[in-house]
Scaffold this active site. Structure first.
Site, PDB file in Angstrom:
ATOM      1  N   LEU A   1       0.741  -1.227  -0.082  1.00 20.65           N
ATOM      2  CA  LEU A   1      -0.017  -0.123  -0.119  1.00 20.65           C
ATOM      3  C   LEU A   1       0.970   1.312  -0.061  1.00 20.65           C
ATOM      4  CD1 LEU A   1      -2.547  -1.046   2.616  1.00 20.65           C
ATOM      5  CD2 LEU A   1      -2.446  -1.467   0.173  1.00 20.65           C
ATOM      6  N   PRO A   2       0.156   2.561  -0.444  1.00 14.99           N
ATOM      7  CA  PRO A   2       1.185   3.552  -0.410  1.00 14.99           C
ATOM      8  C   PRO A   2       1.745   4.007   0.780  1.00 14.99           C
ATOM      9  CG  PRO A   2      -1.041   3.893  -1.255  1.00 14.99           C
ATOM     10  CD  PRO A   2      -1.093   2.649  -0.816  1.00 14.99           C
TER      11      PRO A   2
ATOM     12  N   THR B   1       6.421   0.905   2.237  1.00 11.13           N
ATOM     13  CA  THR B   1       7.370   1.757   3.021  1.00 11.13           C
ATOM     14  C   THR B   1       6.632   2.478   4.019  1.00 11.13           C
ATOM     15  OG1 THR B   1       8.943   1.490   1.119  1.00 11.13           O
ATOM     16  CG2 THR B   1       9.273   3.240   2.907  1.00 11.13           C
TER      17      THR B   1
ATOM     18  N   LYS C   1      15.117   0.550   5.457  1.00 10.95           N
ATOM     19  CA  LYS C   1      14.560   0.957   3.937  1.00 10.95           C
ATOM     20  C   LYS C   1      14.518   2.673   3.835  1.00 10.95           C
ATOM     21  CE  LYS C   1      12.135   1.480   0.263  1.00 10.95           C
ATOM     22  NZ  LYS C   1      12.658   1.386  -0.924  1.00 10.95           N
TER      23      LYS C   1
ATOM     24  N   LYS D   1       7.404  11.373   0.424  1.00 12.68           N
ATOM     25  CA  LYS D   1       6.699  10.718   1.477  1.00 12.68           C
ATOM     26  C   LYS D   1       7.921   9.673   2.413  1.00 12.68           C
ATOM     27  CE  LYS D   1       5.619   6.781   1.133  1.00 12.68           C
ATOM     28  NZ  LYS D   1       5.645   5.196   1.229  1.00 12.68           N
TER      29      LYS D   1
HETATM   30  P1  NAD Z   1       0.848   2.635  -5.991  1.00 12.68           P
HETATM   31  O1  NAD Z   1       0.206   3.906  -5.519  1.00 12.68           O
HETATM   32  O2  NAD Z   1       1.351   2.471  -7.578  1.00 12.68           O
HETATM   33  O3  NAD Z   1      -0.003   1.456  -5.637  1.00 12.68           O
HETATM   34  C1  NAD Z   1      -0.817   1.333  -4.476  1.00 12.68           C
HETATM   35  C2  NAD Z   1      -1.782   0.619  -4.539  1.00 12.68           C
HETATM   36  O4  NAD Z   1      -2.570   0.447  -3.178  1.00 12.68           O
HETATM   37  C3  NAD Z   1      -2.796   1.602  -5.310  1.00 12.68           C
HETATM   38  O5  NAD Z   1      -3.401   0.521  -6.334  1.00 12.68           O
HETATM   39  C4  NAD Z   1      -4.076   1.546  -4.356  1.00 12.68           C
HETATM   40  O6  NAD Z   1      -5.465   1.520  -4.915  1.00 12.68           O
HETATM   41  C5  NAD Z   1      -3.899   0.708  -3.293  1.00 12.68           C
HETATM   42  N1  NAD Z   1      -4.684   0.731  -2.045  1.00 12.68           N
HETATM   43  C6  NAD Z   1      -4.484   1.681  -1.268  1.00 12.68           C
HETATM   44  N2  NAD Z   1      -5.177   1.636  -0.109  1.00 12.68           N
HETATM   45  C7  NAD Z   1      -5.755   0.318  -0.184  1.00 12.68           C
HETATM   46  C8  NAD Z   1      -6.451  -0.787   0.583  1.00 12.68           C
HETATM   47  N3  NAD Z   1      -6.729  -0.141   1.921  1.00 12.68           N
HETATM   48  N4  NAD Z   1      -6.784  -1.911   0.458  1.00 12.68           N
HETATM   49  C9  NAD Z   1      -6.492  -2.140  -1.035  1.00 12.68           C
HETATM   50  N5  NAD Z   1      -5.565  -1.611  -1.778  1.00 12.68           N
HETATM   51  C10 NAD Z   1      -5.162  -0.236  -1.555  1.00 12.68           C
HETATM   52  O7  NAD Z   1       2.349   2.606  -5.358  1.00 12.68           O
HETATM   53  P2  NAD Z   1       3.446   1.801  -5.514  1.00 12.68           P
HETATM   54  O8  NAD Z   1       4.559   2.538  -6.271  1.00 12.68           O
HETATM   55  O9  NAD Z   1       2.996   0.374  -5.925  1.00 12.68           O
HETATM   56  O10 NAD Z   1       4.100   1.486  -4.009  1.00 12.68           O
HETATM   57  C11 NAD Z   1       3.474   0.755  -3.160  1.00 12.68           C
HETATM   58  C12 NAD Z   1       4.579   0.832  -2.068  1.00 12.68           C
HETATM   59  O11 NAD Z   1       5.837   0.399  -2.308  1.00 12.68           O
HETATM   60  C13 NAD Z   1       4.887   2.210  -1.385  1.00 12.68           C
HETATM   61  O12 NAD Z   1       5.180   2.299   0.189  1.00 12.68           O
HETATM   62  C14 NAD Z   1       6.129   2.671  -1.895  1.00 12.68           C
HETATM   63  O13 NAD Z   1       6.698   3.721  -1.146  1.00 12.68           O
HETATM   64  C15 NAD Z   1       6.934   1.498  -1.841  1.00 12.68           C
HETATM   65  N6  NAD Z   1       7.895   1.299  -2.921  1.00 12.68           N
HETATM   66  C16 NAD Z   1       7.617   1.744  -4.487  1.00 12.68           C
HETATM   67  C17 NAD Z   1       8.577   1.545  -5.316  1.00 12.68           C
HETATM   68  C18 NAD Z   1       8.324   2.114  -6.777  1.00 12.68           C
HETATM   69  O14 NAD Z   1       9.462   1.930  -7.562  1.00 12.68           O
HETATM   70  N7  NAD Z   1       7.039   2.238  -7.172  1.00 12.68           N
HETATM   71  C19 NAD Z   1      10.060   1.090  -4.780  1.00 12.68           C
HETATM   72  C20 NAD Z   1      10.151   0.533  -3.633  1.00 12.68           C
HETATM   73  C21 NAD Z   1       9.207   0.520  -2.565  1.00 12.68           C
END
Ligand code: NAD
Length: 307
Positions: free
Chosen positions: A74-75, A105, A181, A256
């Site tokens: 999740l975000p 994260t 992280k 964030k």
């Molecule tokens: P994203 O915003 O693309 O995806 C998050 C998903 O979670 C969305 O589809 C959203 O609708 C869903 N969501 C939110 N609340 C929810 C709930 N209650 N139940 C079910 N689904 C829900 O984000 P992302 O890029 O996939 O990143 C996710 C996490 O990973 C974050 O914490 C980010 O910091 C971390 N991260 C991202 C990357 C990257 O390159 N994108 C790399 C490392 C870590």
């Protein structure tokens, strides 16, 4: 390893390819996202490979009630806290002895609080397992997982995480995965900004940024941002700078993570001056309308000459 019934919640840029890799490894998945489009995209991609077992749930409860393992991606902290402990209380929907793995994260204190509630109220096993490696690593199954958990939980989580990643580290007890992280991402932001600044300075003298990148990559300025994720367009293929900064790791997510680093720095009374400056620069970049672009787009802040 025996095939498991896994609930996967959060099918965004990272969660979707991670869930697909677990299904490719033979696990049965039941997926959920609050955005119907994210669920549909996952099911469409799964359909292209006839052997994958993925179905969708209409609610978090339906997704997790029969699962042996629950994974969330999740975000940020409020999303994780609300899902596990809030009105729907995911920890009350799961069976006893379910393994919970949160890969988002989030703040170390939130990770500790959720794990402690899960243990206290239901004796559930919980790990924080944030990732490094970006969307490319998620698609290729080469992510690095940084796990905070007790030894027994780590041993149970490891074989599952290995289906989505290459390096699985045990950072320490609950919350320590998030600490490691956050330190990593603070450093990443700092060297991305430094790289962008150096390339822009060279360019202001008419220097070719590709030649400058080659020189610095073989000199003491070499770093990951320069060598593997170059922020200047036209230097590398298959990185966000070569596709108008679309996809990848959003500026808002980096802002964030930097915010988390500054909260951690305040709560431990540490001094992180470059982390503080990086936080401000990413917030400024987001405020100028770039929040959804990849974080390497920070180079656009330095492109213009002053006065
Ligand atoms: P994203 O915003 O693309 O995806 C998050 C998903 O979670 C969305 O589809 C959203 O609708 C869903 N969501 C939110 N609340 C929810 C709930 N209650 N139940 C079910 N689904 C829900 O984000 P992302 O890029 O996939 O990143 C996710 C996490 O990973 C974050 O914490 C980010 O910091 C971390 N991260 C991202 C990357 C990257 O390159 N994108 C790399 C490392 C870590």
């Amino acid at each position: 390893m025996k095939s498991k019934q896994i609930a996967f919640l959060g099918l965004g840029n990272m969660g979707r390819p991670m869930a697909l890799n677990l299904a490719r490894a033979g696990h049965s998945l039941i997926v959920y996202d609050i955005m119907e489009a994210a669920v549909q995209q996952t099911l469409e991609e799964a359909k292209k490979e006839t052997t994958l077992s993925i179905k969708s749930a209409k609610s978090p409860h339906e997704a997790v009630c029969e699962a042996e393992v629950v994974i969330t991606m999740l975000p940020s902290s409020p999303h994780v806290k609300e899902l596990y402990l809030g009105s729907g209380k995911l920890i009350d929907s799961v069976k006893d002895a379910t393994l919970l793995i949160d890969c988002s994260t989030i703040a170390p204190d939130t990770a500790k609080e959720v794990a402690s509630e899960a243990k206290k109220r239901r004796a559930l096993l919980m790990a924080d397992a944030p990732v490094s490696g970006g969307t490319a690593g998620a698609a290729a199954g080469t992510l690095t997982f940084i796990v905070g958990a007790d030894a027994q939980t780590f041993d149970l989580a490891k074989p599952i995480l290995e289906k989505m990643g290459k390096n699985i580290f045990h950072a320490g007890t609950n919350g320590m995965g998030q600490v490691a992280k956050i330190c990593n991402n603070m450093l990443l932001a700092i060297h991305m900004i430094g790289t962008a600044e150096a390339l822009s300075l060279g360019k202001s003298f008419g220097m070719d940024p590709k030649i400058l990148s080659e020189i610095m990559s073989k000199s003491s300025g070499r770093n990951w941002s320069l060598e593997l994720y170059n922020p200047h367009p036209g230097i590398m293929e298959n990185v966000p700078s070569s596709r108008a900064y679309q996809g990848g790791f959003a500026v808002d997510l980096m802002a964030k993570d930097l915010g988390l680093s500054q909260e951690a720095s305040a709560s431990s009374r540490s001094s992180t001056p470059l982390g503080a400056l990086a936080t401000q620069l990413y917030r400024l970049h987001s405020a100028q309308g770039s929040g959804k672009l990849d974080f390497s787009s920070i180079i656009e802040l330095f492109g213009k000459k002053l006065g």
